[in-house]
Design a protein around this motif. Sequence first.
Motif, mmCIF file in Angstrom:
data_model
loop_
_atom_site.group_PDB
_atom_site.id
_atom_site.type_symbol
_atom_site.label_atom_id
_atom_site.label_comp_id
_atom_site.label_asym_id
_atom_site.label_seq_id
_atom_site.Cartn_x
_atom_site.Cartn_y
_atom_site.Cartn_z
ATOM 1 N N ASN A 9 0.854 -1.180 0.000
ATOM 2 C CA ASN A 9 0.000 0.000 0.000
ATOM 3 C C ASN A 9 0.900 1.243 0.000
ATOM 4 O O ASN A 9 1.523 1.568 1.008
ATOM 5 C CB ASN A 9 -0.917 -0.028 1.226
ATOM 6 N N LEU A 10 0.968 1.922 -1.145
ATOM 7 C CA LEU A 10 1.866 3.065 -1.293
ATOM 8 C C LEU A 10 1.518 4.206 -0.342
ATOM 9 O O LEU A 10 2.407 4.939 0.097
ATOM 10 C CB LEU A 10 1.872 3.547 -2.743
ATOM 11 N N ASN A 11 0.240 4.351 0.002
ATOM 12 C CA ASN A 11 -0.167 5.387 0.957
ATOM 13 C C ASN A 11 0.405 5.105 2.350
ATOM 14 O O ASN A 11 0.896 6.007 3.023
ATOM 15 C CB ASN A 11 -1.694 5.475 1.039
ATOM 16 N N LYS A 12 0.336 3.848 2.768
ATOM 17 C CA LYS A 12 0.890 3.474 4.070
ATOM 18 C C LYS A 12 2.411 3.670 4.078
ATOM 19 O O LYS A 12 2.968 4.181 5.051
ATOM 20 C CB LYS A 12 0.592 2.005 4.387
ATOM 21 N N ILE A 13 3.069 3.242 2.991
ATOM 22 C CA ILE A 13 4.528 3.369 2.917
ATOM 23 C C ILE A 13 4.934 4.836 3.019
ATOM 24 O O ILE A 13 5.862 5.187 3.755
ATOM 25 C CB ILE A 13 5.074 2.713 1.624
ATOM 26 N N LYS A 14 4.206 5.703 2.321
ATOM 27 C CA LYS A 14 4.503 7.139 2.355
ATOM 28 C C LYS A 14 4.332 7.694 3.777
ATOM 29 O O LYS A 14 5.177 8.446 4.265
ATOM 30 C CB LYS A 14 3.572 7.864 1.366
ATOM 31 N N GLU A 15 3.238 7.321 4.430
ATOM 32 C CA GLU A 15 2.981 7.776 5.802
ATOM 33 C C GLU A 15 4.087 7.332 6.751
ATOM 34 O O GLU A 15 4.583 8.108 7.564
ATOM 35 C CB GLU A 15 1.644 7.201 6.318
ATOM 36 N N VAL A 16 4.472 6.070 6.646
ATOM 37 C CA VAL A 16 5.442 5.506 7.574
ATOM 38 C C VAL A 16 6.859 5.998 7.284
ATOM 39 O O VAL A 16 7.617 6.302 8.204
ATOM 40 C CB VAL A 16 5.356 3.961 7.566
ATOM 41 N N GLN A 17 7.219 6.105 6.011
ATOM 42 C CA GLN A 17 8.559 6.566 5.654
ATOM 43 C C GLN A 17 8.836 7.954 6.240
ATOM 44 O O GLN A 17 9.956 8.248 6.642
ATOM 45 C CB GLN A 17 8.728 6.600 4.128
ATOM 46 N N ALA A 18 7.795 8.781 6.338
ATOM 47 C CA ALA A 18 7.940 10.128 6.898
ATOM 48 C C ALA A 18 8.270 10.091 8.399
ATOM 49 O O ALA A 18 8.776 11.064 8.953
ATOM 50 C CB ALA A 18 6.674 10.942 6.656
ATOM 51 N N LEU A 19 8.003 8.971 9.042
ATOM 52 C CA LEU A 19 8.195 8.851 10.487
ATOM 53 C C LEU A 19 9.439 8.056 10.887
ATOM 54 O O LEU A 19 9.921 8.181 12.000
ATOM 55 C CB LEU A 19 6.963 8.178 11.113
ATOM 56 N N ILE A 20 9.923 7.231 9.975
ATOM 57 C CA ILE A 20 11.056 6.343 10.271
ATOM 58 C C ILE A 20 12.372 7.123 10.169
ATOM 59 O O ILE A 20 12.542 7.919 9.253
ATOM 60 C CB ILE A 20 11.054 5.156 9.267
ATOM 61 N N PRO A 21 13.320 6.890 11.078
ATOM 62 C CA PRO A 21 14.623 7.573 10.992
ATOM 63 C C PRO A 21 15.328 7.283 9.657
ATOM 64 O O PRO A 21 15.151 6.201 9.087
ATOM 65 C CB PRO A 21 15.419 6.959 12.156
ATOM 66 N N GLU A 22 16.117 8.240 9.211
ATOM 67 C CA GLU A 22 16.774 8.137 7.904
ATOM 68 C C GLU A 22 17.717 6.953 7.791
ATOM 69 O O GLU A 22 17.927 6.436 6.697
ATOM 70 C CB GLU A 22 17.531 9.437 7.597
ATOM 71 N N HIS A 23 18.302 6.509 8.905
ATOM 72 C CA HIS A 23 19.257 5.395 8.831
ATOM 73 C C HIS A 23 18.579 4.043 8.605
ATOM 74 O O HIS A 23 19.245 3.039 8.394
ATOM 75 C CB HIS A 23 20.146 5.343 10.090
ATOM 76 N N ILE A 24 17.244 4.014 8.629
ATOM 77 C CA ILE A 24 16.509 2.771 8.365
ATOM 78 C C ILE A 24 15.938 2.826 6.947
ATOM 79 O O ILE A 24 15.142 3.700 6.624
ATOM 80 C CB ILE A 24 15.379 2.555 9.388
ATOM 81 N N LYS A 25 16.387 1.900 6.112
ATOM 82 C CA LYS A 25 15.878 1.820 4.743
ATOM 83 C C LYS A 25 14.653 0.920 4.746
ATOM 84 O O LYS A 25 14.714 -0.240 5.147
ATOM 85 C CB LYS A 25 16.943 1.259 3.806
ATOM 86 N N LEU A 26 13.536 1.476 4.319
ATOM 87 C CA LEU A 26 12.275 0.757 4.300
ATOM 88 C C LEU A 26 12.107 0.047 2.963
ATOM 89 O O LEU A 26 12.246 0.661 1.905
ATOM 90 C CB LEU A 26 11.140 1.772 4.504
ATOM 91 N N LEU A 27 11.820 -1.239 3.006
ATOM 92 C CA LEU A 27 11.549 -2.023 1.806
ATOM 93 C C LEU A 27 10.085 -2.449 1.819
ATOM 94 O O LEU A 27 9.541 -2.775 2.875
ATOM 95 C CB LEU A 27 12.435 -3.276 1.764
ATOM 96 N N SER A 28 9.476 -2.476 0.644
ATOM 97 C CA SER A 28 8.094 -2.959 0.528
ATOM 98 C C SER A 28 8.110 -4.448 0.198
ATOM 99 O O SER A 28 9.168 -5.028 -0.095
ATOM 100 C CB SER A 28 7.362 -2.193 -0.571
#
Length: 190
Positions: A9-28
Motif C-alpha cells: 500500500n503506497l499510501n501506508k509506505i509514504k505515511e510511515v517513511q515520513a516517520l522512520i529515521p533516515e538510517h533505516i531503509k524501508l523495503l516494501s
Amino acid sequence: MQLVFATNNLNKIKEVQALIPEHIKLLSLNDIGCLEDIPETQDTIEGNSIQKATYVKKHYGYDCFADDTGLEVDALNGAPGVYSARYAGEQRDANDNMDKLLTELNAKTNRNAQFKTVITLQLNNKQHTFTGICEGEITSSKSGEQGFGYDPIFKPKGHQETFAEMDLKLKNSIGHRGKAILQLVNFLNA
C-alpha cells in the motif's frame, strides 16, 4: 539497517517513511519479491498483524514489521473492526465501505469510533507489538481528499476536520498509525 514493511500500500509506505529515521531503509513487499497475498485469516487486528510479520520472516527471511488497522464503531459493537478493508465485500473498495458504514449509522445518534493499529516487529528472531489508538467520531458525509480508507468520514476527537482534510504531518502526529509507529521508532532507537 533495512526493514521490510509488509505492505504494498503506497499510501501506508509514504505515511510511515515520513516517520522512520533516515538510517533505516524501508523495503516494501514488492522490493523483496513477495507478490502473493499474505494471509490475513485471524479474527483480531493483533492476530493479523502477527500473522503477516511471521509470514514474511518465515518465507523471505527478512527482519520486518507488519501492521493491521481496523475502524471500531461503538454503535456497531466494534464493527467493522478486523474486517474494515473488506467491509462491503472482497473488492476492498473504500467508497463502498464508507457508503455501507454511513448507511448503517444513518439512524444512530452514537457515532463514536476509534481507529486501532497494531504493528508487529520481527527483529533478530524476537517479536514485539505496538498499539496505537485514535478516538473520534464518524461524520454524516464524506469530506476531504487526503488520506485513504475511511479518512473522509473519520473526525478525530478535538478536531473539526476529518483525517482526509488534514495534512499528513498533523494526521501522523495524532493518528493511530503514527502513534504505533512512534512506539516502533522509539524501540528501534533504544
